[in-house]
Design a protein around this motif. Sequence first.
Motif, mmCIF file in Angstrom:
data_model
loop_
_atom_site.group_PDB
_atom_site.id
_atom_site.type_symbol
_atom_site.label_atom_id
_atom_site.label_comp_id
_atom_site.label_asym_id
_atom_site.label_seq_id
_atom_site.Cartn_x
_atom_site.Cartn_y
_atom_site.Cartn_z
ATOM 1 N N ALA A 253 -3.442 -12.515 -2.908
ATOM 2 C CA ALA A 253 -3.329 -12.695 -1.451
ATOM 3 C C ALA A 253 -1.975 -12.162 -0.988
ATOM 4 O O ALA A 253 -0.975 -12.322 -1.697
ATOM 5 C CB ALA A 253 -3.454 -14.181 -1.100
ATOM 6 N N PRO A 254 -1.938 -11.535 0.198
ATOM 7 C CA PRO A 254 -0.642 -11.010 0.669
ATOM 8 C C PRO A 254 0.259 -12.129 1.160
ATOM 9 O O PRO A 254 -0.183 -13.246 1.410
ATOM 10 C CB PRO A 254 -1.047 -10.089 1.827
ATOM 11 N N ARG A 255 1.527 -11.824 1.299
ATOM 12 C CA ARG A 255 2.514 -12.778 1.804
ATOM 13 C C ARG A 255 3.390 -12.100 2.855
ATOM 14 O O ARG A 255 3.422 -10.866 2.946
ATOM 15 C CB ARG A 255 3.426 -13.257 0.652
ATOM 16 N N LEU A 256 4.134 -12.903 3.601
ATOM 17 C CA LEU A 256 5.172 -12.361 4.472
ATOM 18 C C LEU A 256 6.179 -11.595 3.617
ATOM 19 O O LEU A 256 6.315 -11.880 2.418
ATOM 20 C CB LEU A 256 5.914 -13.500 5.175
ATOM 21 N N PRO A 257 6.911 -10.675 4.242
ATOM 22 C CA PRO A 257 8.009 -10.074 3.470
ATOM 23 C C PRO A 257 8.942 -11.182 2.981
ATOM 24 O O PRO A 257 9.143 -12.187 3.667
ATOM 25 C CB PRO A 257 8.713 -9.182 4.508
ATOM 26 N N GLY A 258 9.489 -11.051 1.782
ATOM 27 C CA GLY A 258 10.333 -12.108 1.221
ATOM 28 C C GLY A 258 11.594 -12.332 2.049
ATOM 29 O O GLY A 258 12.199 -11.382 2.534
ATOM 30 N N ASP A 259 11.970 -13.579 2.224
ATOM 31 C CA ASP A 259 13.218 -13.924 2.923
ATOM 32 C C ASP A 259 14.279 -14.126 1.842
ATOM 33 O O ASP A 259 14.573 -15.241 1.439
ATOM 34 C CB ASP A 259 12.982 -15.199 3.742
ATOM 35 N N PHE A 260 14.808 -13.031 1.342
ATOM 36 C CA PHE A 260 15.707 -13.077 0.188
ATOM 37 C C PHE A 260 17.140 -12.768 0.621
ATOM 38 O O PHE A 260 17.355 -11.914 1.478
ATOM 39 C CB PHE A 260 15.328 -12.003 -0.860
ATOM 40 N N VAL A 261 18.083 -13.401 0.014
ATOM 41 C CA VAL A 261 19.493 -13.000 0.114
ATOM 42 C C VAL A 261 19.976 -12.777 -1.308
ATOM 43 O O VAL A 261 19.884 -13.680 -2.137
ATOM 44 C CB VAL A 261 20.356 -14.092 0.786
ATOM 45 N N VAL A 262 20.401 -11.565 -1.588
ATOM 46 C CA VAL A 262 20.933 -11.264 -2.931
ATOM 47 C C VAL A 262 22.307 -10.639 -2.747
ATOM 48 O O VAL A 262 22.427 -9.592 -2.112
ATOM 49 C CB VAL A 262 20.004 -10.300 -3.712
ATOM 50 N N LYS A 263 23.331 -11.275 -3.240
ATOM 51 C CA LYS A 263 24.691 -10.746 -3.037
ATOM 52 C C LYS A 263 25.317 -10.363 -4.357
ATOM 53 O O LYS A 263 25.056 -10.992 -5.366
ATOM 54 C CB LYS A 263 25.558 -11.794 -2.358
#
Length: 263
Positions: A253-263
């Motif tokens: 199943a598809p999902r929203l674009p990921g809400d990621f923070v990668v620093k």
Amino acid sequence: MLIEIDGRRCIGCGRCVDDCVGANLRIEDGMAQVKGRCILCGHCVAVCPTEAVSIPSYDMGEVEPAAPLGAIDASTMLRVIKSRRSVRDYRAQAVEREKLDMILQAGRYTATAKNAQACRFVVVQGGLAELKNLVWDGIDGLLDLPAAEKPRWAKVYKPFSRNRLAEPPVDFLFRNAPAVVFVAAERADDAGLAAQNMELVAASLGLGMLYDGYLCRAADELPAVKAFLEAEEKPLQVCMLLGYPALSYPRTAPRLPGDFVVK
Ligand SMILES: Cc1cc2nc3c(=O)[nH]c(=O)nc-3n(C[C@H](O)[C@H](O)[C@H](O)COP(=O)(O)O)c2cc1C
């Protein structure tokens, strides 16, 4: 004694001392010694190269060689996670006892805050008809109360109660699952983590689950249900339907674009 060191096996390497989160161990006279209180996390047992450490209050017979890091191929693992679906239609087939046991072990071996290991896992399969009666009798009893006495939470269940008696009947709470699993715990995060591991093991056994928030809420609110589940001392945090899926999903199943923070 909380932790025992076998003096014939201990080689004084200090790995248990270095890894002890509570600084509860030290090396003395070339051998590990236990200082005092600890959370019994079992790292000293797991890290010891000579099997010199044991915790008598635990089931030491279950300790086994650890799976190496990377034992499960990462892309397979991620694909399994993406392919897991909430199952709302089940085959009329009981879940075998050995499979229930494996799913319970997955919950039991999950991390808990401060290593409390205080989740209670309740599986209802043979007693499912009784559970359903208790839940629906409890909900219907509340819905029959005068408006002023009706708890707010129960009002939401009115259409569910009606639909279960409609033709064809639709039981929104229990679906047609052969089994239900509850996790009772003080902490929602402890229960949630255990539930996720249980679901992944269930998937590897060909079983499907549904996180059933509505059934969890009703069960937790109804004292007769809590008593039946033998879970009166802690809140019910998770409820999952369990069984063999009656349908399969050829795609993820598809999902929203990921809400990621990668620093
Ligand atoms: C905490 C929680 C409670 C849920 N409660 C219900 C529920 O009461 N009834 C239901 O049909 N689905 C319930 N779901 C399933 C979600 O609707 C489902 O996970 C979501 O639609 C995404 O579908 P998927 O699990 O197949 O990816 C619940 C999921 C979670 C995580």
